[in-house]
Scaffold this motif. Structure first.
Motif, PDB file in Angstrom:
ATOM      1  N   ASN A  36       0.861  -0.946   0.288  1.00  0.00           N
ATOM      2  CA  ASN A  36      -0.374  -0.521   0.309  1.00  0.00           C
ATOM      3  C   ASN A  36       0.773   1.021   0.290  1.00  0.00           C
ATOM      4  OD1 ASN A  36      -2.669   1.516   0.217  1.00  0.00           O
ATOM      5  ND2 ASN A  36      -2.367   1.935   2.548  1.00  0.00           N
ATOM      6  N   LYS A  53      -3.584   5.391 -17.521  1.00  0.00           N
ATOM      7  CA  LYS A  53      -3.275   3.920 -17.461  1.00  0.00           C
ATOM      8  C   LYS A  53      -1.857   3.076 -16.746  1.00  0.00           C
ATOM      9  CE  LYS A  53      -6.804   2.681 -19.599  1.00  0.00           C
ATOM     10  NZ  LYS A  53      -8.044   2.130 -20.856  1.00  0.00           N
ATOM     11  N   ILE A  62       1.508  -7.315 -10.193  1.00  0.00           N
ATOM     12  CA  ILE A  62       0.049  -6.625  -9.699  1.00  0.00           C
ATOM     13  C   ILE A  62       0.250  -6.142  -8.816  1.00  0.00           C
ATOM     14  CG2 ILE A  62      -2.351  -7.533  -9.642  1.00  0.00           C
ATOM     15  CD1 ILE A  62      -1.430  -9.552 -12.233  1.00  0.00           C
ATOM     16  N   GLY A  63       0.477  -6.633  -7.757  1.00  0.00           N
ATOM     17  CA  GLY A  63       0.634  -6.165  -6.517  1.00  0.00           C
ATOM     18  C   GLY A  63       0.367  -4.386  -6.414  1.00  0.00           C
ATOM     19  N   ILE A  66      -1.579  -2.528  -8.527  1.00  0.00           N
ATOM     20  CA  ILE A  66      -2.880  -2.296  -8.131  1.00  0.00           C
ATOM     21  C   ILE A  66      -3.175  -1.172  -7.410  1.00  0.00           C
ATOM     22  CG2 ILE A  66      -3.489  -3.800  -6.574  1.00  0.00           C
ATOM     23  CD1 ILE A  66      -5.958  -3.207  -8.745  1.00  0.00           C
ATOM     24  N   LEU A  67      -2.484  -0.691  -6.593  1.00  0.00           N
ATOM     25  CA  LEU A  67      -2.370   0.448  -5.068  1.00  0.00           C
ATOM     26  C   LEU A  67      -1.795   1.646  -6.017  1.00  0.00           C
ATOM     27  CD1 LEU A  67      -3.043  -0.250  -2.491  1.00  0.00           C
ATOM     28  CD2 LEU A  67      -2.206  -2.528  -3.751  1.00  0.00           C
ATOM     29  N   ALA A  69      -1.434   1.998  -9.214  1.00  0.00           N
ATOM     30  CA  ALA A  69      -3.850   2.519 -10.291  1.00  0.00           C
ATOM     31  C   ALA A  69      -4.778   3.416  -9.001  1.00  0.00           C
ATOM     32  CB  ALA A  69      -3.783   1.705 -10.621  1.00  0.00           C
ATOM     33  N   MET A  70      -4.863   2.755  -7.867  1.00  0.00           N
ATOM     34  CA  MET A  70      -5.893   3.446  -6.723  1.00  0.00           C
ATOM     35  C   MET A  70      -4.870   4.642  -6.417  1.00  0.00           C
ATOM     36  SD  MET A  70      -7.435   0.994  -3.061  1.00  0.00           S
ATOM     37  CE  MET A  70      -6.246   2.139  -2.349  1.00  0.00           C
ATOM     38  N   GLN A  73      -6.174   7.213  -9.533  1.00  0.00           N
ATOM     39  CA  GLN A  73      -7.201   7.053  -9.627  1.00  0.00           C
ATOM     40  C   GLN A  73      -7.799   6.747 -11.079  1.00  0.00           C
ATOM     41  OE1 GLN A  73      -8.945  10.603  -7.233  1.00  0.00           O
ATOM     42  NE2 GLN A  73     -10.204   9.306  -7.227  1.00  0.00           N
ATOM     43  N   VAL A  74      -6.357   5.257 -11.774  1.00  0.00           N
ATOM     44  CA  VAL A  74      -6.538   5.044 -12.961  1.00  0.00           C
ATOM     45  C   VAL A  74      -6.682   4.096 -13.004  1.00  0.00           C
ATOM     46  CG1 VAL A  74      -5.196   7.168 -13.918  1.00  0.00           C
ATOM     47  CG2 VAL A  74      -3.886   4.652 -13.273  1.00  0.00           C
ATOM     48  N   PRO A  75      -7.410   3.234 -14.546  1.00  0.00           N
ATOM     49  CA  PRO A  75      -7.207   1.465 -14.455  1.00  0.00           C
ATOM     50  C   PRO A  75      -5.769   1.021 -14.331  1.00  0.00           C
ATOM     51  CG  PRO A  75      -8.620   2.514 -16.008  1.00  0.00           C
ATOM     52  CD  PRO A  75      -7.997   3.406 -15.424  1.00  0.00           C
ATOM     53  N   LEU A  76      -5.586  -0.169 -13.671  1.00  0.00           N
ATOM     54  CA  LEU A  76      -4.421  -0.584 -14.035  1.00  0.00           C
ATOM     55  C   LEU A  76      -4.443  -2.227 -15.514  1.00  0.00           C
ATOM     56  CD1 LEU A  76      -2.169  -2.337 -12.530  1.00  0.00           C
ATOM     57  CD2 LEU A  76      -2.897  -3.992 -11.822  1.00  0.00           C
ATOM     58  N   VAL A  77      -3.406  -2.122 -15.518  1.00  0.00           N
ATOM     59  CA  VAL A  77      -3.815  -3.293 -16.981  1.00  0.00           C
ATOM     60  C   VAL A  77      -2.529  -4.086 -16.760  1.00  0.00           C
ATOM     61  CG1 VAL A  77      -3.322  -3.910 -19.349  1.00  0.00           C
ATOM     62  CG2 VAL A  77      -4.540  -1.101 -18.359  1.00  0.00           C
ATOM     63  N   PHE A  78      -2.836  -5.101 -16.118  1.00  0.00           N
ATOM     64  CA  PHE A  78      -1.639  -6.634 -16.741  1.00  0.00           C
ATOM     65  C   PHE A  78      -1.087  -7.143 -17.362  1.00  0.00           C
ATOM     66  CE2 PHE A  78      -4.508  -9.565 -14.052  1.00  0.00           C
ATOM     67  CZ  PHE A  78      -4.545 -10.264 -15.348  1.00  0.00           C
TER      68      PHE A  78
END
Lengths: 199, 199
Positions: A36, A53, A62-63, A66-67, A69-70, A73-78
Motif C-alpha cells: 500500500n 493507465k 500486480i500488487g 493495483i495500489l 493505480a488506486m 485513480q486510473v485503471p491497471l492493465v497487466f
C-alpha cells in the motif's frame, strides 16, 4: 523508501552476488501494508504526469500496480506472459528474453485497453537487465500511447537495465536501488554514494 | 454486491451460455476502485474469523486478494501455477485440472508461508467447477492450516463448484452469483430466486 529498505534488510535473503530473495513480502507472500505504501509512493512521484493507465506484468507486478493505480485513480492493465502465442487477434504482443530462464517468452495486452489517448506509467517489482520493461515499452509504442515513466520497487543497480532506460531519456523511479549484494550484504546505492563522498 | 453487479451488467460481455468476459475491470484491465470495494467487502464478511493469511492464485486473484489482505491486516500468499514442477523443495504442491484447457497444471506455495498456526481465507476471481479452489484447499490441508472460508468475486451458479464446496461444509461468500447467461443476458441468482417466489 525507508520502510522498504528496512524490510529488505530485515527479511531479504541474499542468495548470491546477484540474487536477492524477497518472497516473504514482495513476490510470493506480500505484505499489504508495505505494498500500500509502495503504491502511494509511486502515485506521489508521478502525480503531476496526467497518467491515464498503469501497466504492469503478471504476476508480482500486480500488487504494487493495483495500489499505484488506486491512488492515481486510473485503471491497471497487466500484460500476460506466454511461452508462445497462438491466437493474437486484438492483442498487442512483444517478445522478451529471460536471462534467468534463457528463453524467450511473449507478453501481450488487449488493444482495447491501450490507445493513442493514453499516458502510461509502467510499474514492476524488479528492474535488472530491463528486458521486461523494454517489452512493456514496446507494447506502449505499438498502441501509440505515451510513456510517462517507469516505477520500480527494487532496482539492481549493478545490472544495466536502469542505465539502458535512463539513457533513452525515460524517467525511472526506483524505490530502492541495490548497489551490491557482495559478501551476503545488501548495500544500497545511496550508501555507496555516501561512501564515495566520505572517501 | 451492488457495485459489482452494475459493473458486470454494464461492461461484461456474454460470449456464450457459460462464458462471461469481464476483462475490462477484473482480470486483464482492473478497476482499482471496484477492486478496493471488493477487498473491503471480503474483509467485512470474514472479519470475525481470526484470519491470519489470505491465499489466492496467480494472476487475477492477486488484485482482490491484496486488498482483502490489506483490510484484514494479514499477509497475502499467492500460489504459482506451472505446467509441471521440477524443483519441489520446500514447496507444498497440488495438481489442478483445467476444464478450459483440458490439461493438468501444478499449483504450489512455499511451506514457509502456511503453517499449522494459520487460519486461511481463500480469495479468487471466479468459481466455476471449483477445481482451483479445491487445489488451494489441498495446499492448506497439506500445510496443516485451518480453512476459514472461500471468498469469490463472481460465482457461476450454473456450474457445480459452489455446491461441491458448500456440501463439504465450507463457507463460500460470492459477491455475485450468476444464475444464467442464456440468450446473452446475465441473470443473477437473487433474480432467479425472486422470480421463483413471484411465480
Amino acid at each position: 523508501m525507508k520502510l522498504l529498505k528496512e524490510k529488505m534488510l530485515k527479511e531479504g535473503i541474499v542468495l548470491s552476488d546477484s540474487v536477492l530473495k524477497v518472497d516473504s513480502f514482495l513476490n510470493h507472500q506480500m505484505d499489504p501494508q508495505l505494498i500500500n505504501e509502495i503504491g502511494r509512493e509511486f502515485a506521489n512521484r508521478f502525480e503531476s504526469e496526467s497518467i491515464t493507465k498503469v501497466l504492469t506484468i503478471e504476476s508480482s507486478g500486480i500488487g504494487p500496480g493495483i495500489l499505484a493505480a488506486m491512488y492515481l485513480q486510473v485503471p491497471l492493465v497487466f500484460a500476460r506472459k506466454r511461452k508462445s502465442l497462438t491466437l493474437t487477434d486484438n492483442l498487442l504482443t512483444s517478445s522478451v528474453y529471460s536471462f534467468t530462464k534463457q528463453e524467450n517468452y511473449e507478453i501481450s495486452v488487449s488493444n482495447r485497453f491501450l490507445s493513442s489517448q493514453d499516458k502510461v506509467l509502467i510499474i514492476d517489482d524488479f528492474l535488472a537487465n530491463g528486458q521486461a520493461a523494454l517489452g512493456l515499452i514496446d507494447l506502449i509504442q505499438k498502441a501509440g500511447s505515451d510513456l510517462a515513466g517507469v516505477g520500480i520497487v527494487i532496482e539492481k543497480g549493478f545490472q544495466d537495465g536502469g542505465k539502458v532506460l535512463r539513457e533513452r531519456g525515460i524517467r525511472v523511479e526506483s524505490l530502492a536501488i541495490i548497489h551490491s549484494l557482495k559478501e551476503g550484504n545488501i548495500q544500497f546505492a545511496e550508501q555507496a554514494m555516501e561512501g564515495a563522498i566520505h572517501e
